[in-house]
Design a protein around this motif. Sequence first.
Motif, mmCIF file in Angstrom:
data_model
loop_
_atom_site.group_PDB
_atom_site.id
_atom_site.type_symbol
_atom_site.label_atom_id
_atom_site.label_comp_id
_atom_site.label_asym_id
_atom_site.label_seq_id
_atom_site.Cartn_x
_atom_site.Cartn_y
_atom_site.Cartn_z
ATOM 1 N N ALA A 68 0.837 -1.198 0.000
ATOM 2 C CA ALA A 68 0.000 0.000 0.000
ATOM 3 C C ALA A 68 0.875 1.252 0.000
ATOM 4 O O ALA A 68 2.042 1.212 0.380
ATOM 5 N N PRO A 69 0.306 2.377 -0.408
ATOM 6 C CA PRO A 69 1.089 3.625 -0.373
ATOM 7 C C PRO A 69 1.354 4.068 1.075
ATOM 8 O O PRO A 69 0.648 3.671 2.004
ATOM 9 N N ALA A 70 2.370 4.891 1.233
ATOM 10 C CA ALA A 70 2.726 5.413 2.556
ATOM 11 C C ALA A 70 1.573 6.248 3.114
ATOM 12 O O ALA A 70 0.831 6.884 2.368
ATOM 13 N N LEU A 71 1.447 6.238 4.434
ATOM 14 C CA LEU A 71 0.378 6.979 5.112
ATOM 15 C C LEU A 71 0.899 8.288 5.683
ATOM 16 O O LEU A 71 2.033 8.359 6.163
ATOM 17 N N PRO A 72 0.060 9.324 5.680
ATOM 18 C CA PRO A 72 0.508 10.608 6.212
ATOM 19 C C PRO A 72 0.627 10.604 7.733
ATOM 20 O O PRO A 72 -0.175 9.986 8.434
ATOM 21 N N LEU A 73 1.635 11.289 8.211
ATOM 22 C CA LEU A 73 1.835 11.548 9.630
ATOM 23 C C LEU A 73 1.565 13.042 9.803
ATOM 24 O O LEU A 73 2.247 13.871 9.197
ATOM 25 N N TYR A 74 0.552 13.362 10.591
ATOM 26 C CA TYR A 74 0.081 14.744 10.693
ATOM 27 C C TYR A 74 0.745 15.514 11.830
ATOM 28 O O TYR A 74 1.151 14.930 12.833
ATOM 29 N N ALA A 75 0.806 16.843 11.664
ATOM 30 C CA ALA A 75 1.384 17.728 12.680
ATOM 31 C C ALA A 75 0.496 17.792 13.923
ATOM 32 O O ALA A 75 0.996 17.992 15.029
ATOM 33 N N GLN A 76 -0.792 17.607 13.738
ATOM 34 C CA GLN A 76 -1.776 17.620 14.834
ATOM 35 C C GLN A 76 -2.663 16.388 14.694
ATOM 36 O O GLN A 76 -2.755 15.807 13.603
ATOM 37 N N PRO A 77 -3.363 15.990 15.744
ATOM 38 C CA PRO A 77 -4.231 14.812 15.654
ATOM 39 C C PRO A 77 -5.555 15.109 14.930
ATOM 40 O O PRO A 77 -6.634 15.037 15.514
ATOM 41 N N GLN A 78 -5.437 15.446 13.655
ATOM 42 C CA GLN A 78 -6.609 15.698 12.810
ATOM 43 C C GLN A 78 -6.184 15.594 11.353
ATOM 44 O O GLN A 78 -5.063 15.950 10.995
ATOM 45 N N GLU A 79 -7.074 15.109 10.515
ATOM 46 C CA GLU A 79 -6.732 14.835 9.119
ATOM 47 C C GLU A 79 -6.544 16.079 8.260
ATOM 48 O O GLU A 79 -5.993 15.977 7.169
ATOM 49 N N ASP A 80 -6.989 17.231 8.732
ATOM 50 C CA ASP A 80 -6.781 18.442 7.940
ATOM 51 C C ASP A 80 -5.518 19.208 8.372
ATOM 52 O O ASP A 80 -5.266 20.306 7.897
ATOM 53 N N ALA A 81 -4.722 18.611 9.241
ATOM 54 C CA ALA A 81 -3.458 19.228 9.685
ATOM 55 C C ALA A 81 -2.387 19.036 8.617
ATOM 56 O O ALA A 81 -2.523 18.220 7.704
ATOM 57 N N ASP A 82 -1.312 19.778 8.750
ATOM 58 C CA ASP A 82 -0.176 19.647 7.830
ATOM 59 C C ASP A 82 0.418 18.246 7.939
ATOM 60 O O ASP A 82 0.463 17.649 9.028
ATOM 61 N N VAL A 83 0.892 17.735 6.816
ATOM 62 C CA VAL A 83 1.550 16.421 6.783
ATOM 63 C C VAL A 83 3.026 16.626 7.081
ATOM 64 O O VAL A 83 3.716 17.375 6.403
ATOM 65 N N LYS A 84 3.503 15.946 8.142
ATOM 66 C CA LYS A 84 4.917 16.052 8.556
ATOM 67 C C LYS A 84 5.806 15.054 7.820
ATOM 68 O O LYS A 84 6.972 15.319 7.563
ATOM 69 N N ALA A 85 5.222 13.874 7.531
ATOM 70 C CA ALA A 85 5.983 12.812 6.868
ATOM 71 C C ALA A 85 4.991 11.788 6.332
ATOM 72 O O ALA A 85 3.794 11.868 6.623
#
Length: 188
Positions: A127-144
């Motif tokens: 599967a493709p890599a999953l986003p790691l967010y800056a905050q615990p919410q899906e609309d936050a910036d993606v850190k990695a």
Amino acid sequence: MAIGPKIRFASVSSFGRRRRAACALVGASLCLGVISVHAQQAVGSATGLAIPRYVSLKSDHVNLREGPSKDHATKWIYQRPGLPVEITAEYEIWRRIRDSEGAEGWVLHSLLSGKRTVLIEPWKKNAPALPLYAQPQEDADVKAKLAPGVVASVKSCDGTWCRLKGDGYDGFMSQTNLWGVYPGEKVE
């Protein structure tokens, strides 16, 4: 022991009522005994800690054995320190573990760490890599972005999101994407 025909009485005498009450009391006691046995099985016999529970491998060479002693054959050798595993039983200095693929066996307790780690979606190999967010919410910036199979250290979980940290990343991912924490589990 022979079982005879069932006999029904139209009315219940006071003796019958007392007998039924006594049977109900005995039945309730047996139920409580079974519940007590299950509650006792929920903790390890050697540590008193919860069973099952997640831990991680401490070493880059961990023998998974068929039984709880060095006399038992080695089924597998783990070579990935930090890999999360689930302890499912305890026997003296031995712990029965299960990995993310379902393999089970026994390891020495000294080769395990209480440090919590997780695997990113190990059930989705390509599967493709999953986003790691800056905050615990899906609309936050993606850190990695973390690929399936990556091992990450758990800093905390609130029951929905976990804060993960590793070399070059620190952020939040939904617990539903992780193996190494239970659904709804809080980790501090």
